[in-house]
Design a protein around this motif. Sequence first.
Motif, PDB file in Angstrom:
ATOM      1  N   THR B  74      18.846  48.997 -44.361  1.00 21.94           N
ATOM      2  CA  THR B  74      19.616  49.365 -43.179  1.00 21.94           C
ATOM      3  C   THR B  74      18.775  49.198 -41.919  1.00 21.94           C
ATOM      4  O   THR B  74      19.270  48.755 -40.888  1.00 21.94           O
ATOM      5  N   ALA B  91      25.605  46.780 -40.394  1.00 20.20           N
ATOM      6  CA  ALA B  91      25.241  47.973 -39.636  1.00 20.20           C
ATOM      7  C   ALA B  91      24.355  47.644 -38.436  1.00 20.20           C
ATOM      8  O   ALA B  91      24.192  48.456 -37.540  1.00 20.20           O
ATOM      9  N   GLY B 262      26.339  59.436 -35.935  1.00 15.46           N
ATOM     10  CA  GLY B 262      26.093  58.669 -37.155  1.00 15.46           C
ATOM     11  C   GLY B 262      26.277  59.521 -38.400  1.00 15.46           C
ATOM     12  O   GLY B 262      26.857  59.087 -39.392  1.00 15.46           O
ATOM     13  N   PRO B 273      27.663  53.563 -42.530  1.00 17.53           N
ATOM     14  CA  PRO B 273      26.770  53.393 -41.385  1.00 17.53           C
ATOM     15  C   PRO B 273      27.270  52.436 -40.299  1.00 17.53           C
ATOM     16  O   PRO B 273      26.979  52.644 -39.128  1.00 17.53           O
ATOM     17  N   THR B 274      28.015  51.383 -40.659  1.00 18.56           N
ATOM     18  CA  THR B 274      28.412  50.406 -39.650  1.00 18.56           C
ATOM     19  C   THR B 274      29.293  51.039 -38.571  1.00 18.56           C
ATOM     20  O   THR B 274      29.039  50.908 -37.375  1.00 18.56           O
ATOM     21  N   ALA B 277      27.402  53.341 -36.253  1.00 19.23           N
ATOM     22  CA  ALA B 277      26.632  52.671 -35.209  1.00 19.23           C
ATOM     23  C   ALA B 277      27.542  52.199 -34.079  1.00 19.23           C
ATOM     24  O   ALA B 277      27.198  52.299 -32.901  1.00 19.23           O
ATOM     25  N   ASN B 309      22.869  54.291 -37.383  1.00 20.92           N
ATOM     26  CA  ASN B 309      23.164  53.685 -38.682  1.00 20.92           C
ATOM     27  C   ASN B 309      22.288  54.242 -39.794  1.00 20.92           C
ATOM     28  O   ASN B 309      22.741  54.428 -40.919  1.00 20.92           O
TER      29      ASN B 309
END
Lengths: 325, 507
Positions: B74, B91, B262, B273-274, B277, B309
């Motif tokens: 990541t 991400a 996040g 996570p994407t 972010a 992220n």
Amino acid sequence: MRKNVVFVLVLVLVMATMGFAAGAAEEEVFPSREISLYIGFAAGGGTDVLGRRIAENMEPELGVPIVIDNRPGAGALVANQQVANARPDGYTLSLLLGNQFLQKHYKEADAWIDPLEDVTLIGVFNRDAWGIAVPSDAPYDTFDEFVRYARANPGIQVGSGPPGTLYYWTWQAVIAETGIDLTIVPYDGTAQSLAAAAGEEVAAAGAGPGEAASLMDGGLVKMIGVAADERIDAFPDIPTFAEQGFDIVVGPWRAIVGPPGMPDDVVQTLANALETAYYSDAFQDFIRENGHGAFFRGPGEDGRAFFEAEDRFFYSLMAAQGQAR
Amino acid sequence: MTISFADILELGLPLVLDGSVLLLAVIGTITGLFVGAMPGLSSVMAMAILIPLTYRMSPPQAFGLLLPAYAAGTFGGAIGALLLNIPGTGAAIMTTYDGYPMAQRGEAGYALGLSCVYSFVGGIVSAFFLAIFAPVVAYWAIRMGTREYFAVAVFGLGVISYLSPSLVKGLIGGAIGLLLATVGMDSITGVSRFTFGHAELAGGLEFVPVMIGIFGLGEIMYTVEKGTREGAHLPQKFGRMLPRMKDVIRCIPTTVRSIVVGTFIGVIPASGPTIGAVASYGLEKRIGKRREEMGTGVPEGIIAAEAANNAGTGAAIVPMITLGIPGDAVTAVLLGALMLHNLRPGPTLFTQRLDVVASIFILFFLGNVLFLIFGLLGARIFVRVLRTPQRILLPIVAALCFIGAYAVRRSVFDVHILVIFGIVGFLLRKIGVTPAPLILGFILGPIVESTLRRGLITTQGSFAAFFARPISAFLLVSTVLLLVSPGLIRLARFLRTRYRAKVERQV
């Protein structure tokens, strides 16, 4: 320019040599080199793990490695299409699931194979039970009570998978058997529809007991029935639909298949290895500990009869909804 | 289901402090960094490579390999994003906005240092969060339903509209992304859309080849067409990599916001996570102190993307380990690794195998420490990429794109998709449409569509019901406010000056 010509010539020569090598290998006794098993799902999922476990138990029988090749796409259709068009020499196999019959008959699916014609069955080595999970404080504890509740409250919402998938049509099987009026809410996957049942967004979600186990432990859902012939070893407290008076037996099963037109002796060699692997202690322990269903059908009459029964089952389910091709 | 730090250390450390586990953690970190950093190779691919290796390992070994790879991957995505404008993972898309301009100014080392340190900060905070609050949060997160998920995705779509310097071009990109997302079997009715009989398209266009086509091949073609700057390297200042104290202090509010956003979005089941972010960067661009400079290479932009992220990674593990519900593709794989060893996530795991739970917390923590060390040590090597002559660098990156597109499904079809979207990405750049809004539309489109339609089924067609739940109402109202806030501020200023003028006239 001359360089290019030389390059092409070399390429042709190399390919020809490889062709001869392959031709020579074919005359030896099967199997003489590694076998590829295509799995139409990503590494790490339930079907992937089952496929790898059966393959590693087949290896000692065959004396050659079985190389797992994950080729996810369209519920394993991509992998099965590739195998359906491969050389029928027994070195290219794939996992086939019941949803291939579903896609064959579902009129909205615009790509499919016919498992009765387009592949050679080696054997079916597992059948899991579908079931119904409901929020833990739902006013029904058994499938019978659920059906009565649904009769009193027509149109209650139940979580399913997308319409092209097995876990959507299992609800249609419930509707066909009981005649209750349900609103099916399609989620992107079983985990999401189970979460929706746990969060009381829907009145019930379809899932196998193994898939719902974590949420059951957490006291968020309870299971009111499984669609198996008999209770599952790992979950002895969950009654079957049959013992509650409803004839619903359905769930995902896994088979190993090869290209059409495979020589009989090759099919038999593979089927023997599959059968030995299936009955091995290692594989039996694995399916019991993970709550998977035990089920075996070889490539002969019994396997053919099972495939034909599945074929009729999905056709009639979809025909009843006007969704058959 | 509560767990104390003493428990974690006492039960988990003996499992982790094992030569093989520590070695695997280092291997996982390096693999994650490498694959995450390489344009074209994706974290999905890293997992596909590593998972089969874990089948014969013990649970601590398996998690020792996978968790550091997840954390490092990541962060690693940021490396390609800021050096080459090609994000290594989905991400890291938001990291291109400020990371790339900063590197182009000759501060690639500093951009890398910022990404690394703040990825670490985000990851560590979320690791503590994971360890302390996992059980509580899980029961809260499970109440998040279709409508909340819809609201989160709409928030993300709102961000697209003001990402680009040009509103119209941003919207064009976003709209193309949304259209591409309609390919495949309709998730509500099962109707096949734009599949033309190809089984490969039944599940929609595969994300990885589309992303590396648009970002990777498209960027390469665009660079080649501009004329490669043979030998004319950007002078890179190596001096400073660790964040400057004044930046750290100034960015404290940004850091806190990014981690909160996040973590919050990461913990929602099936988010990840994407989207965290995206939401974090979008929020920063609207309410941050230096919002006007976002996109020009300011530390705030990098922090908003990277802290968020990596905060999402720890948070995404929470619903997986407590309820068996994965937050993204990678946590789905981690779930598989648990099941494979006959470990069932959920309260049983916390009562019966607390040692395994503790080792997961420690290994995730360790993974974050490891990528901080390797990331900072390797930064000088990574930056050297920019000194590689482009006639050598670009063909290598192009080859990686082809490998990456093929490897995800072992599909030549996906290679065709890559080439098509490489050309699309090139043409869009020519008319000034940047790739990020398109990819974000492509990611968020299916979520917005299916959650809206599913939500309308569950509410029996009532749009008002989307505002009846507090969190979805809050998010939807925030989205509207973020969209109209520049207009409102302008209006307020306009009214104020007019009022002042009026007052002055009267005086």
